[in-house]
Every structure is written in C-alpha cells, then in structure tokens.
Design a protein around this motif. Structure first.
Motif, mmCIF file in Angstrom:
data_model
loop_
_atom_site.group_PDB
_atom_site.id
_atom_site.type_symbol
_atom_site.label_atom_id
_atom_site.label_comp_id
_atom_site.label_asym_id
_atom_site.label_seq_id
_atom_site.Cartn_x
_atom_site.Cartn_y
_atom_site.Cartn_z
ATOM 1 N N TYR A 183 0.728 -1.128 0.010
ATOM 2 C CA TYR A 183 0.184 -0.110 -0.273
ATOM 3 C C TYR A 183 1.189 1.558 0.102
ATOM 4 O O TYR A 183 0.527 2.040 -0.297
ATOM 5 N N ASN A 215 1.190 3.979 -3.214
ATOM 6 C CA ASN A 215 0.988 5.679 -2.308
ATOM 7 C C ASN A 215 1.890 6.511 -3.370
ATOM 8 O O ASN A 215 1.552 7.415 -3.803
ATOM 9 N N TRP A 268 1.448 6.787 -6.798
ATOM 10 C CA TRP A 268 0.595 7.942 -7.077
ATOM 11 C C TRP A 268 0.991 8.828 -7.359
ATOM 12 O O TRP A 268 1.085 10.231 -7.503
ATOM 13 N N TYR A 269 1.898 9.629 -5.641
ATOM 14 C CA TYR A 269 2.396 10.442 -5.260
ATOM 15 C C TYR A 269 3.194 10.999 -6.484
ATOM 16 O O TYR A 269 3.321 12.517 -6.881
ATOM 17 N N SER A 292 8.556 11.581 -4.973
ATOM 18 C CA SER A 292 8.212 10.819 -5.037
ATOM 19 C C SER A 292 8.805 9.851 -6.721
ATOM 20 O O SER A 292 9.156 8.195 -6.678
#
Length: 277
Positions: A12, A16, A19-20, A248
């Motif tokens: 998870y 994330n 995605w960031y 990220s």
C-alpha cells in the motif's frame, strides 16, 4: 494475518508512492494535482540529480573492502581459534549500534584534532594541525564516510559468510586434509565454491546499499561538501523544498534501478550455475 501486514505496510505505501510521483503534492495540501510524467521529465532532463550517483561509487568500492575483511575473519574464526567467540562479538557489534549513534561517533572521530588525528600523531604519521579536513575537504569527505560504512557493515557480511562456511560438511575438510591440501587450497577450492550463493547475495546487498546510502552522510555532513547521495537529495526535495511528488518520482526511479541491476546480476550469476560450481 501476515499477508494483511505485508499489504498494509509494504504494498500500500509503495502504491501511494507511485501515485504521488504523478502529482505535484507538497506533502501538506489536501489536493494532489495530477501532472502526468512531468516529474519524471524533470528528473531526466536535469543531470544534477543523477550526478550524485557518482558518490555511490565510493560506497560500492568500500563494499568490496567489507566483504574481503568479513571473508577473511569468517574463514579464520570458522576453525579452532583462541577466544573466537570474543572476536566474533567484536566484529559483529558495530552492526548492532544505532545509525544515529554511529554518525555522532564518526563526527567526533573525523573532526579536526579528533580521534583520527590524535591516533595518526601517536603513530608518528604527522603533526596535529597538518592533516586534511576529513569531512570538510571534498576530496576526502566521501572516502571518510565510505570508511565509516566499512566499520559499520562488515559485521553483517561476516555473519553471512560465517554461517555459510560452517554449513560446509566437515567430511569435505577431512578429505582435503587427506589429499594434502594446504590452507589456501582449502579456501580456493572448497570454501569459495561452497559459499558462492552467499557471495552473490552480498554483492546484491552491496549494490543496493551503495545506491541507497542515507544515514551516514545525512547525520555526519548533511550532504555538504559533495557528500550528498541520491537518497539524501530525495529527502531534501521532499521535506525541505516540499516537493513530495517529485521526490516520489526519484524514489520510484531508484527502486527501478536497484531491481534492474539485481536482475542483471542474477542473469550473470544464475542459481543453477552457482549450484553446479
């Protein structure tokens, strides 16, 4: 339950992070605007972000020193040696120390007039005040930090090698003795082939570790004087400049580079070849 923990604390967060990397999130605002590949385009069009990978070469070279020292002592202490348990503890102990504590230790060790300078003076290798700035000179800072990493991580390689050497059947050593093999021949033809899987694992850890160095340069120098690594630069982008989306993207690229190098190494040294050696 283990699968739930793995998903919650590994997959998870990684999802994330990916995605960031496609957003312009600053780490604070609730809104995360989708920017597509813009972060990756910035990363690949600004070479200064990849130039810090050259610093990793110091740590990569230091990893070979670590493995050589660890292999030597693991071989020596695998056989009957006086006080061998005591020496095992000494070698492995630095790996157990907290990274922040190690950073503070070497901060005092390398400072002008510190432990290193005093030791060199005691050995008659110079006079106080005539030594280079180990952490202030760009020509010495990465060598100094890489040397500190040797002290810290040799214990990990030592334990890996020690366990592998001790797993070699005693009958193999007895057969070598009967054949008249000397210590070097036992090491070359018995020990090294017997622990080749662990040597390959240590190489993978060395590559991944040299590319993702963080604690020592961050704590000791803060990345100053040319000691910044890709990870310290990533942290700086995220928490100093509040560019979490861009940071990220840097983290994703680092993960891809490590996985790619590991895959190439596994292709060059496959398990089947190792097993047949």
């Amino acid at each position: 339950m283990p699968l739930v923990l793995l998903i919650t604390f590994t997959y998870y967060p990684v999802g994330n992070m990916i995605w960031y990397s496609f957003t312009d999130w600053d780490g604070i605002d609730q809104t995360k605007n989708f920017v597509g590949l813009n972060n990756y385009i910035q990363l690949f069009t600004r070479p200064q972000y990849f130039q810090v990978f050259t610093v990793s070469l110091y740590y990569f070279a230091a990893s070979f020193v670590q493995m050589a020292i660890a292999l030597y002592f693991a071989t020596l202490l695998s056989f009957r040696t006086r006080f061998k348990n005591f020496f095992k503890g000494i070698i492995f102990f630095p790996y157990l120390i907290n990274g922040v504590a190690i950073g503070l230790i070497f901060l005092f060790f390398f400072r002008p007039g510190g432990t290193l300078d005093a030791t060199l003076v005691a050995l008659g290798l110079g006079k106080m005040g005539h030594f280079p700035l180990w952490l202030g000179n760009p020509g010495w800072v990465n060598i100094s930090l890489a040397g500190a990493s040797v002290w810290r991580y040799t214990g990990l390689n030592f334990v890996l090698f020690l366990g592998a050497i001790q797993s070699i059947p005693s009958e193999a050593y007895e057969a070598a003795d009967i054949d008249g093999a000397n210590s070097w021949q036992k090491f070359r033809y018995l020990i090294v082939p017997g622990i080749r899987r662990i040597i390959s694992l240590s190489m993978i850890l060395a590559i991944a570790g040299s590319l993702s160095v963080f604690e020592l340069p961050y704590i000791i120098t803060g990345g100053a004087n040319g000691s910044g690594t890709f990870v310290t630069t990533t942290v700086q982008q995220a928490f100093v400049f509040q560019r979490v989306g861009f940071a990220s993207a840097m983290a994703v690229m680092l993960t891809i580079v490590v996985l790619l190098i590991t895959w190439i190494q596994r292709k060059l040294v496959p398990d089947d070849d190792v097993a047949l050696s």
